[in-house]
Structure formats: C-alpha cells, structure tokens
Write a protein that holds these residues in place. Sequence first.
Motif, PDB file in Angstrom:
ATOM      1  N   LEU A 221       0.866  -1.006   0.009  1.00 51.68           N
ATOM      2  CA  LEU A 221      -0.043  -0.018  -0.016  1.00 51.68           C
ATOM      3  C   LEU A 221       0.787   1.210   0.118  1.00 51.68           C
ATOM      4  CD1 LEU A 221      -2.725  -0.884   2.714  1.00 51.68           C
ATOM      5  CD2 LEU A 221      -2.785  -1.318   0.358  1.00 51.68           C
ATOM      6  N   VAL A 222       0.458   2.317  -0.707  1.00 54.26           N
ATOM      7  CA  VAL A 222       0.999   3.534  -0.740  1.00 54.26           C
ATOM      8  C   VAL A 222       0.037   4.644  -0.392  1.00 54.26           C
ATOM      9  CG1 VAL A 222       2.253   5.103  -2.216  1.00 54.26           C
ATOM     10  CG2 VAL A 222       2.922   2.528  -2.492  1.00 54.26           C
ATOM     11  N   GLU A 223       0.109   5.287   0.593  1.00 57.00           N
ATOM     12  CA  GLU A 223      -0.944   6.280   0.972  1.00 57.00           C
ATOM     13  C   GLU A 223      -0.285   7.665   1.421  1.00 57.00           C
ATOM     14  OE1 GLU A 223      -4.346   4.661   3.177  1.00 57.00           O
ATOM     15  OE2 GLU A 223      -2.657   3.309   3.682  1.00 57.00           O
ATOM     16  N   ALA A 237       2.578  -1.339   4.398  1.00 56.89           N
ATOM     17  CA  ALA A 237       2.099   0.009   4.107  1.00 56.89           C
ATOM     18  C   ALA A 237       3.220   1.065   4.088  1.00 56.89           C
ATOM     19  CB  ALA A 237       1.060   0.183   5.278  1.00 56.89           C
ATOM     20  N   LEU A 238       3.205   1.909   3.006  1.00 49.06           N
ATOM     21  CA  LEU A 238       3.989   2.979   3.190  1.00 49.06           C
ATOM     22  C   LEU A 238       3.318   4.138   3.124  1.00 49.06           C
ATOM     23  CD1 LEU A 238       6.356   1.876   0.179  1.00 49.06           C
ATOM     24  CD2 LEU A 238       6.607   1.610   2.408  1.00 49.06           C
ATOM     25  N   GLN A 239       3.713   5.136   4.085  1.00 50.45           N
ATOM     26  CA  GLN A 239       3.060   6.575   4.211  1.00 50.45           C
ATOM     27  C   GLN A 239       3.852   7.644   3.821  1.00 50.45           C
ATOM     28  OE1 GLN A 239       0.714   6.902   7.898  1.00 50.45           O
ATOM     29  NE2 GLN A 239       1.168   9.099   8.004  1.00 50.45           N
ATOM     30  N   ALA A 240       3.340   8.526   2.974  1.00 48.44           N
ATOM     31  CA  ALA A 240       4.040   9.795   2.568  1.00 48.44           C
ATOM     32  C   ALA A 240       4.421  10.604   3.798  1.00 48.44           C
ATOM     33  CB  ALA A 240       3.395  10.442   1.810  1.00 48.44           C
ATOM     34  N   ARG A 241       5.520  11.570   3.695  1.00 51.62           N
ATOM     35  CA  ARG A 241       5.634  12.484   4.672  1.00 51.62           C
ATOM     36  C   ARG A 241       5.818  13.827   4.453  1.00 51.62           C
ATOM     37  NH1 ARG A 241      11.189  11.180   7.643  1.00 51.62           N
ATOM     38  NH2 ARG A 241      12.089  12.233   6.032  1.00 51.62           N
ATOM     39  N   ARG A 258       7.977   4.180  -6.259  1.00 53.95           N
ATOM     40  CA  ARG A 258       9.100   3.776  -6.954  1.00 53.95           C
ATOM     41  C   ARG A 258       9.842   2.679  -5.896  1.00 53.95           C
ATOM     42  NH1 ARG A 258      11.329   9.472  -9.249  1.00 53.95           N
ATOM     43  NH2 ARG A 258       9.683   9.494 -11.058  1.00 53.95           N
ATOM     44  N   GLN A 259       9.711   3.254  -4.509  1.00 54.70           N
ATOM     45  CA  GLN A 259      10.154   2.125  -3.406  1.00 54.70           C
ATOM     46  C   GLN A 259       9.352   0.946  -3.755  1.00 54.70           C
ATOM     47  OE1 GLN A 259      13.279   2.854  -2.223  1.00 54.70           O
ATOM     48  NE2 GLN A 259      12.800   4.644  -3.533  1.00 54.70           N
ATOM     49  N   ALA A 260       7.985   1.018  -3.731  1.00 53.47           N
ATOM     50  CA  ALA A 260       7.206  -0.196  -3.749  1.00 53.47           C
ATOM     51  C   ALA A 260       7.362  -1.282  -4.767  1.00 53.47           C
ATOM     52  CB  ALA A 260       5.673   0.124  -3.698  1.00 53.47           C
ATOM     53  N   ARG A 267       0.276  -7.080  -5.585  1.00 51.16           N
ATOM     54  CA  ARG A 267      -0.767  -6.069  -5.752  1.00 51.16           C
ATOM     55  C   ARG A 267      -0.226  -4.700  -5.451  1.00 51.16           C
ATOM     56  NH1 ARG A 267      -6.085  -8.339  -7.352  1.00 51.16           N
ATOM     57  NH2 ARG A 267      -5.782 -10.775  -7.274  1.00 51.16           N
ATOM     58  N   LEU A 268      -0.303  -3.872  -6.280  1.00 50.74           N
ATOM     59  CA  LEU A 268       0.092  -2.490  -5.792  1.00 50.74           C
ATOM     60  C   LEU A 268      -1.026  -1.512  -5.797  1.00 50.74           C
ATOM     61  CD1 LEU A 268       2.588  -0.225  -5.405  1.00 50.74           C
ATOM     62  CD2 LEU A 268       2.629   0.042  -7.935  1.00 50.74           C
TER      63      LEU A 268
END
Length: 398
Positions: A221-223, A237-241, A258-260, A267-268
């Motif tokens: 997950l990218v959020e 899960a990855l979260q923006a900062r 890009r990291q994901a 599943r992206l």
Amino acid sequence: MSSIARDSGMRLAERVRRHIAEERVEATPGALISAVRHEAEASVLGDTAVLRMAGRVRDQLVGAGPLAPLLSDPSVTDILVNGGEVWVDRGRGLERSTVDVGGPDDVRRLAQRLTAACGRRLDDGLPYADARLPDGTRVHAVLPPIATSGPYLSLRTFRQRPYTVADLVECGTIPPAVAPVLEAIVAARLAYLVTGGTGAGKTTLLATLLGLVPPTERIVLVEDAAELRPVHPHVVALQARTSNVEGAGAVTLTDLVRQALRMRPDRLVIGECRGAEIADLLTALNTGHDGGAGTLHANTPADVPARLEALGMLGGLPRAALHAQVNAALQVIVQVRRRTQGRVLDSIGVLYPMGEDRRTTVVPVWQRGRGTGPGTATLSRLLTERGVPVPPILGARR
C-alpha cells in the motif's frame, strides 16, 4: 455539557496543567489522576468519580476536549467546527450537534493542541495545518484571518472495524446480485479504480475488496495518510511524509511508488491518486503488476478520463501517451456515491478505447437503477480470458 460545567472543567484543567508543570512530570493517566485528586480536593470521592473527572481533564489537556464524545461515537464519520458551531455526519448528511465548544479562542486552542500533538505548526504565521492523530483521525484546521468567521476545524474519523463484502451487502451498499461481479474482478487480477466524491466511501470499499485478495499474495500500500486496513495476512504499508518546519524531509507518493516496485508487490495499491504518481502507477501496471488498485476523486465515471489526463500531465505524460497507458493498464472503474440513505455502489464500468485517437472512455457494465449495460460483453471477455467464471448478472443484460 452546560456552559457552567464546561467552565468548571476548564478551570480544573488549568489548575491541573499548572500542577503538572510545577511537578515537572509527564501527563500520564496516573499523574492526571493524582493531580485531579490534589486540585479538586476529591480524595473523599470514589475512584469512579475521580477517573471520570481525570478523563475529562485529559480531554481538555491533551485530547479532543468537548469533541471527544463525538470521536468515540462509531456512527460519526466527520466532525466540522465553524467558529462555535459543530456539525457531524453520521452517514446521512450533515446535521447540527448540540456540543458546546466554547468561543473562538477555545476552538483556536483546541485546534493548536491537536495539530501540535501531531508535530504540526499552527499559528498566525502559518494559519492552516493538515495533521493526523495517533488513532488515525485526520485533522485540518484554519485560523483567522484566513478563516473569516473561524477558526475552522475539520476531523475525519478513522474506524478500525474492517468490513467484508457480506457486511456491505447487508447494509445496502452493494446489491446482492452485484457482489459476485466485484469478487470476480479481484479474482481475475483486473486493475481497477474506486472513484467518487469526498466522503463517498471509496477507502472503505477499496479496503473491503483488498480483503478478497488471496492470502498467498503480497499487497503493498502507498498512501498519503494511512487509512486502508484490509483484512489480509500480508500487507505492507508505506506512508508519505510532509516536510518539516525547515522545508526538508518530504517523502512524496511518487517516491513511495518507486520504492514499492522494489518490494515484490503482487498487488500495488495507491490509497488516493492525486498527483504525478499516477504516471508511475500506470508504468508499474504496464510492466507485469496485474491487479493494482487505487481511489480517485471523480463526480461521475465519465469524468475519470479527464481527471486522469490532468494528473498525467503533472507527471509529464502527454495526452496521447496517457490514454495509451491507461488503456493498457486499467480495466475497471467502480463508482460509489453518498446518498441520503447512506453510501452506495453506484456503478461499475470498463475502460475502452474509442475513435481513431483511441481516447479512453468508460462504458457502463452495471448502473444502480438501470441494470446492466453495453460493457458487460467486455468485462465477461476479460474474466473468461483469465479463467474466472462470469457472474450470472453479466449474462442478464436488460
């Protein structure tokens, strides 16, 4: 709460605040209980009364103050404070609340306390802030003079309870006959976007659909803000900062996509496509990452291509390249809508190239109140090609 009770609570909170400062101790639950006993001379009261008073004082010192009862109400999804007025949304539209938040100065202090707890600055030099509380609640605040009759405070609650497709069918969000279509889309690893307006239930539906992903697959997950909580055994899960007060340290959704891609995603998923990251997502979905998903703000399915065009241009994709990427990467649009009776699945459509320039168009598969449409043949073909049985409703076009 009456104004007398509120004023009394504020005075007690101020005395407890001074006591905590003088003793130079952390405002832990135990320290607050001790301070309440000391300042309220409440040693003759029972433990229940002291705990209740300590809870109220904690809300005034480090919590949401008078808004705490609304945040704890599981039916409340949004809390909006306009100066001294409080409005809430319980899934049926906005309604006025009787909660008393005091005057503008009280609301200002509350807004500053909530944003400061999230490491954000809110003052005359920076009169707006977007933050996230430890429990996941999103907070947005705007101070005067930007807020002409403010301060304004907006809270979007975060509920930990996950939903299943059966839950959404039971509450009327998804028609029973259409649920197998959503399940088939996930099983066939078709890439899809959940679209709709603000507060339409996009995140809830996406999290529910991600719960259908086989447990043998890895979801990344990218959020922008961590909201998705799918019931699945393998979720990363990855979260923006955002940047700090010096303007450094920002991590964007583009960076995270890009990291994901280097994390072996089956599943992206992008929680919300709102900027240049759409170009990276489309590139990823065109390089072997089937079954990707995300949410997108759009009033109607017909608006989706134009919305994708606008975002693609932010990522440097010309119009023709954007449509070529979309046609190859995305297959399905799932539209949700907020109505007076609640949030509902409004339509399912397939993306299809039209005309000599092969511009992306959304063709209806199913629409609430209208039944199935011309897109059923395309979706049926996509499911069949991927070895997934075609749900009965797709063979019952009206």
